[in-house]
Design an enzyme around this catalytic site. Structure first.
Site, PDB file in Angstrom:
ATOM      1  N   TRP A 101       6.394 -81.349  23.214  1.00  0.00           N
ATOM      2  CA  TRP A 101       7.367 -82.414  24.106  1.00  0.00           C
ATOM      3  C   TRP A 101       7.237 -83.596  23.733  1.00  0.00           C
ATOM      4  O   TRP A 101       8.032 -84.419  23.482  1.00  0.00           O
ATOM      5  CB  TRP A 101       6.952 -82.076  25.910  1.00  0.00           C
ATOM      6  N   ASP A 168       5.442 -89.205  30.323  1.00  0.00           N
ATOM      7  CA  ASP A 168       6.268 -88.064  30.762  1.00  0.00           C
ATOM      8  C   ASP A 168       5.119 -87.157  31.644  1.00  0.00           C
ATOM      9  O   ASP A 168       4.187 -86.667  31.032  1.00  0.00           O
ATOM     10  CB  ASP A 168       6.506 -87.148  29.659  1.00  0.00           C
ATOM     11  N   LYS A 192       9.002 -78.458  37.520  1.00  0.00           N
ATOM     12  CA  LYS A 192       7.952 -77.902  37.377  1.00  0.00           C
ATOM     13  C   LYS A 192       7.028 -77.931  38.737  1.00  0.00           C
ATOM     14  O   LYS A 192       6.467 -77.067  39.209  1.00  0.00           O
ATOM     15  CB  LYS A 192       7.169 -78.556  36.167  1.00  0.00           C
TER      16      LYS A 192
HETATM   17  C1  LIG Z   1       9.533 -79.150  30.605  1.00  0.00           C
HETATM   18  C2  LIG Z   1       9.111 -80.285  30.174  1.00  0.00           C
HETATM   19  C3  LIG Z   1      10.209 -81.149  29.506  1.00  0.00           C
HETATM   20  C4  LIG Z   1      11.574 -80.831  29.384  1.00  0.00           C
HETATM   21  O1  LIG Z   1      12.382 -80.897  30.585  1.00  0.00           O
HETATM   22  P1  LIG Z   1      13.759 -80.798  30.824  1.00  0.00           P
HETATM   23  O2  LIG Z   1      14.188 -80.871  32.093  1.00  0.00           O
HETATM   24  O3  LIG Z   1      14.234 -79.248  30.328  1.00  0.00           O
HETATM   25  O4  LIG Z   1      14.642 -81.523  29.892  1.00  0.00           O
HETATM   26  C5  LIG Z   1       9.530 -82.174  28.956  1.00  0.00           C
HETATM   27  N1  LIG Z   1       8.455 -82.690  28.890  1.00  0.00           N
HETATM   28  C6  LIG Z   1       7.375 -81.906  29.694  1.00  0.00           C
HETATM   29  C7  LIG Z   1       6.069 -82.241  29.743  1.00  0.00           C
HETATM   30  C8  LIG Z   1       7.700 -80.735  30.112  1.00  0.00           C
HETATM   31  O5  LIG Z   1       6.731 -79.788  30.699  1.00  0.00           O
END
Ligand SMILES: *Cc1c(COP(=O)(O)O)cnc(C)c1O
Length: 356
Positions: A101, A168, A192
């Site tokens: 990511w 993030d 998540k």
């Molecule tokens: C799942 C995830 C993403 C991507 O998320 P989307 O909503 O599918 O764009 C980005 N960063 C992390 C750390 C993730 O776990």
């Protein structure tokens, strides 16, 4: 039968949240309307949105110098939107490269300005978190991923830096108390730990905005969203509602300190079991293990398949590792009861005994 849900995302949500969200699809707050049928500028939805924003600020203990937005496009859109708003063409941003990511975020930032990689764990397949960072003093910001969902590592400290900090937090937001005021911008895809897919939470400190020369399309411009009080266009109404209910649930269940305590109980049990069984090989350096996503290997692809089949037979879903790293992964987000982890650990012990 209710499954033991170890999915990495979209993932487990509290049963109470699902029950209330399901009821609201038919009749939202006794309005005689579905939550899916109400206008986003009605007082009904505005109350949901303002409550959600307030819960974010309460949980993060942030004041009026921060704004809370709910944006479309997932965390992936933030990989682009962050540099588009904060990185001038000739300026440099520092990024930590701790997994797929963070890597994607770096690639997108390079479309807008320069990137200095402050640290990388690529030398050991991202199985650890760097302790030393090299951040240019003039960096526009430092970006890192607090929890590496795919590789199973988590930062257990906040990087020490003078430059604005951006994180993030998609896969570990609200799993523990943190000094959120250290951050200038936090984003997280909801699916998540805080809700349904379709919305990203963005928390931004206002003083970092408006410092670059690039023209920004309004829908991508954080300032336009703030001016419009988070209603620039139609937000994903239902996804915002589910995230609001989840935050209500977090607060009713003791807040972030309680979430952390439960996360530690689950993770301790799982990792102690993995460590006690030689057949299983957890890949991540002990001190950097994620409370949310445990990644591990079995000695052969055949054993992995057998274990996955066994999980399936026992109503356990989501245990297959991400396609980029393979192996196995058990995700244990806030809503996961300890009993599901206990069931998983029993299964691991049985499997290990069978193959001893
Ligand atoms: C799942 C995830 C993403 C991507 O998320 P989307 O909503 O599918 O764009 C980005 N960063 C992390 C750390 C993730 O776990």
């Amino acid at each position: 039968m209710k499954m033991h849900n170890f999915n990495s995302g979209p993932s487990i949500l509290p049963q109470e949240v699902l029950t209330e969200a399901a009821a609201a699809i038919h009749n939202f707050n006794n309005t005689g309307l579905s939550i899916l049928e109400i206008g986003h500028r009605t007082s009904y939805f505005e109350a949901v949105l303002r409550e959600a924003q307030q819960h974010v600020k309460t949980l993060m203990q942030l004041g009026d110098d921060y704004e809370v937005l709910y944006l479309h496009g997932g965390a992936t859109t933030q990989f682009m939107q962050v540099p588009m708003n904060l990185l001038d063409t000739n300026a440099t941003a520092a990024y930590c490269d701790n997994g797929i990511w963070g890597d994607k975020a770096i690639k997108e930032a390079k479309l807008f300005g320069k990137v200095a990689v402050a640290a990388s764990s690529a030398d050991k397949k991202h199985t650890y978190i760097n302790k030393q960072l090299d951040i240019p003093a003039d960096a526009a910001y430092l970006h890192y991923t607090t929890n590496n969902t795919v590789e199973g590592t988590q930062w257990h400290h906040i990087p020490d830096t003078q430059v604005p900090l951006i994180a993030d937090m998609s896969s570990d937001i609200f799993c523990r108390p943190m000094d959120f005021s250290r951050f200038s911008l936090i984003y997280a895809g909801a699916q998540k730990n805080i809700g349904a897919a379709g919305v990203s939470l963005v928390v931004v400190k206002k003083d970092i905005l408006g410092k670059i020369s690039r023209a920004i399309p309004p829908i991508m411009d954080y300032r336009k969203h703030i001016e419009a009080e988070a209603l620039l266009n139609t937000p994903p109404v239902f996804a915002v509602y589910v995230s609001m209910l989840t935050m209500r649930w977090i607060i009713a269940n003791g807040g972030l300190a309680a979430m952390e305590q439960k996360a530690k109980e689950r993770a301790d049990l799982l990792y102690n079991t993995l460590d006690s069984l030689p057949l299983f090989n957890p890949t991540v350096a002990k001190e950097d293990r994620s409370l949310m996503n445990a990644v591990f290997l079995l000695p052969t692809p055949e054993l992995e398949k057998e274990f996955l089949d066994l999980c399936k037979q026992n109503g356990m879903v989501g245990v297959k590792g991400h396609r980029s790293v393979g192996g196995l992964r058990v995700s244990m987000y806030n809503a996961m009861p300890l009993s599901s982890v206990e069931a998983m650990c029993h299964l691991m012990k049985d499997f290990s005994n069978k193959h001893a």
